[in-house]
Write an enzyme that holds these catalytic residues in place. Structure first.
Site, short mmCIF file in Angstrom:
data_model
loop_
_atom_site.label_atom_id
_atom_site.label_comp_id
_atom_site.label_asym_id
_atom_site.label_seq_id
_atom_site.Cartn_x
_atom_site.Cartn_y
_atom_site.Cartn_z
N HIS A 1 -24.23 -20.14 105.61
CA HIS A 1 -23.59 -19.29 106.62
C HIS A 1 -24.65 -19.03 107.68
CE1 HIS A 1 -20.23 -18.20 103.83
NE2 HIS A 1 -21.17 -18.40 102.92
N ARG B 1 -23.86 -18.05 110.85
CA ARG B 1 -23.40 -16.86 111.59
C ARG B 1 -23.06 -17.05 113.05
NH1 ARG B 1 -22.12 -14.68 106.96
NH2 ARG B 1 -23.76 -13.60 105.84
N HIS C 1 -20.24 -22.35 93.99
CA HIS C 1 -20.99 -21.28 93.30
C HIS C 1 -20.36 -20.74 92.02
CE1 HIS C 1 -18.27 -19.08 95.86
NE2 HIS C 1 -19.08 -18.93 96.87
N ASP D 1 -25.76 -21.30 99.48
CA ASP D 1 -24.93 -20.18 99.95
C ASP D 1 -25.78 -19.19 100.76
OD1 ASP D 1 -22.71 -18.68 100.50
OD2 ASP D 1 -22.48 -17.86 98.49
N HIS E 1 -27.90 -11.13 106.01
CA HIS E 1 -27.45 -9.85 106.59
C HIS E 1 -28.72 -9.08 106.92
CE1 HIS E 1 -23.30 -10.48 105.28
NE2 HIS E 1 -23.78 -10.86 104.10
O1 DOR Z 1 -22.20 -13.32 99.07
C1 DOR Z 1 -21.54 -13.93 99.88
N1 DOR Z 1 -21.79 -13.85 101.18
N2 DOR Z 1 -20.50 -14.68 99.46
C2 DOR Z 1 -19.63 -15.22 100.32
O2 DOR Z 1 -18.69 -15.83 99.90
C3 DOR Z 1 -19.78 -15.03 101.76
C4 DOR Z 1 -21.16 -14.72 102.11
C5 DOR Z 1 -21.32 -14.20 103.52
O3 DOR Z 1 -20.80 -14.84 104.44
O4 DOR Z 1 -21.96 -13.19 103.72
#
Ligand code: DOR
Length: 450
Positions: free
Chosen positions: A62, A64, A236, A309, A313
């Site tokens: 991800h 973003r 996952h 994955d 954040h």
């Molecule tokens: O922990 C996760 N974060 N699992 C997900 O499926 C999405 C991801 C996110 O985009 O933050």
């Protein structure tokens, strides 16, 4: 076009063997494997004592962009990826706006062009309303269709049975699923909220995002795939029970494959007291016994692919209470190193790690000319010193969010150099500025047939 380059006296880890040899690169591809004089003017890199691996192809990140770029973007996170030996990535659709149309997909490819250090591809997200977009995907437009069969970060969720049936029967591309049963999780959240209020201890996360919720959803995905003969890749996996849904053995003949992620192979519920929300992710990190089962499943080829994955954040976002702290952790810079550390501890062979992070991903998705150290393939390569180590310090982190769940760890082995399309992008502990202007990442090509 990259300059000629020869890596000499390296130990090439490829397709189940380790061979001492030389690798010669020309015009971004592997031109020759074997001892011979480097071309006149070629740069020669002495690789004695070091492994040369095909770069990791990470099928789940991800990054973003668009819309959430305060957490990360294609430039920052791809730089962290190459520092961690990831030379190609496949990126998820839960951005803003979510990637639900072929137009939104093309917008992402355009954003990545000339800005990504690593090679890239993007998933189309599935919703209750975009079946036509899925149906019309041409080969190569998306690496796959991502179906959130459980809600996670963002608002993508497909829970209607008729829509799931249609996706599984008609998708022309690989179906990659996030499996957690949302109604079960919502019921657990209400029960735990009644007990703790909003400030639920993070260690309760695997009880709320429960193993039963994982198994129910993964079982549904597998039964849909069987019924429709659909190509399914379940992302996952986190519990011992789910592993029984998948076959052990070589991937080649499998219609249904399974993935484990680096953090689920490294952390366990024992780490919540120390790391709290920093390791809150979906699906949740579960028991030490689940981690051991996942490791065994990697070694018996029940887990076919290992990915990250990577889901950054900010620290501020992670500082909130249970319901505020978003799920996900940044991983691309240290995921491969964590696996190589496990190699040093005798958990996996290095050949197995290469198969799960590179060969198998290329095969499963039909990635063209990558994932192997073969003459003619793109020169996506990682030079590793297995005798050295990597200390994970805050200053060494390249993520925009600037934190890592691995801070303080000393990982056994070090990535000395990463090449993408023959261009050195990481060397001597730093990301190299692109010599000829733009970073060398290219759009991945696919040859996938349902
Ligand atoms: O922990 C996760 N974060 N699992 C997900 O499926 C999405 C991801 C996110 O985009 O933050």
């Amino acid at each position: 076009m990259s300059a000629d380059l020869s890596l000499v006296n390296v130990r090439v880890v490829n397709e189940g063997t380790i061979t001492g040899t030389d690798v010669h690169i020309r015009d971004g591809r592997i031109a020759h494997i074997g001892p011979r004089a480097p071309a006149a003017g070629a740069r020669v890199i002495e690789g004695a004592g070091r492994w040369l691996l095909p770069g990791m192809i990470d099928d789940q990140v991800h990054f973003r962009e668009p819309g959430l770029t305060h957490k990360g973007d294609l430039a920052t996170e791809s730089a962290a990826a190459v520092a961690g030996g990831i030379t190609s990535f496949m990126e998820m659709p839960n951005v803003r706006p979510a990637t639900l149309t072929r137009t939104a997909l093309e917008d992402k490819y355009q954003r990545a062009a000339g800005r990504s250090m690593a090679n890239y591809a993007f998933y189309l997200g599935a919703s209750h309303h975009n079946l036509d977009e899925i149906r019309r995907l041409a080969p190569g437009q998306a690496c796959g269709v991502k179906v959130f069969m459980g809600a996670s970060t963002g608002d993508l969720l497909v829970e209607r049975q008729d829509v799931l049936e249609a996706i599984f029967s008609e998708s022309p591309v690989l179906i990659a699923t996030h499996c957690e049963d949302t109604p079960m999780i919502r019921a657990n959240e209400a029960r735990w909220r009644a007990r703790f209020g909003d400030d639920i201890p993070m260690a309760e996360h695997p009880a709320i995002r429960s193993r039963e919720a994982c198994l129910a959803s993964s079982s549904l995905a597998v039964s849909l795939a069987r019924r429709h003969g659909a190509p399914l890749h379940v992302l996952h996996i986190t519990t011992a029970e789910e592993l029984a849904l998948f076959e052990a053995g070589p991937m080649a003949a499998k219609q249904i494959t399974a993935e484990a992620c680096a953090h689920h192979l490294w952390f366990s519920s024992d780490d919540y007291p120390r790391l709290g929300s920093l390791i809150k992710c979906n699906p949740a990190i579960k028991l030490p016994t689940d981690r051991e089962a996942l490791v065994r499943a990697v070694n018996e080829d029940r887990i076919d692919i290992i990915a990250t994955d990577h889901a950054p954040h900010t620290r501020e976002e992670k500082a909130g209470h249970y319901f505020q702290a978003p799920a996900g952790l940044p991983l691309v810079q240290h995921a491969l190193l964590s696996l190589l550390d496990a190699v040093q501890r005798g958990v996996y062979s290095v050949e197995t790690v290469v198969r799960k992070t590179s060969h198998a991903v290329a095969e499963r998705y039909g990635v063209i000319d990558r994932g192997y150290i073969r003459e003619g393939c793109h020169a996506d390569l990682v030079l590793v010193d297995p005798q050295a180590q990597t200390r994970v310090t805050p200053e060494s982190l390249l993520y925009k969010c600037a934190w890592s769940p691995f801070e303080g760890e000393v990982l056994r082995s070090r990535i000395d150099m990463t090449l993408v399309n023959g261009v050195p992008v990481w060397e001597g502990g730093r990301v190299l500025p692109a010599a000829a202007g733009a970073p060398p990442g290219q759009r991945l090509g696919f040859d996938f047939r349902r």
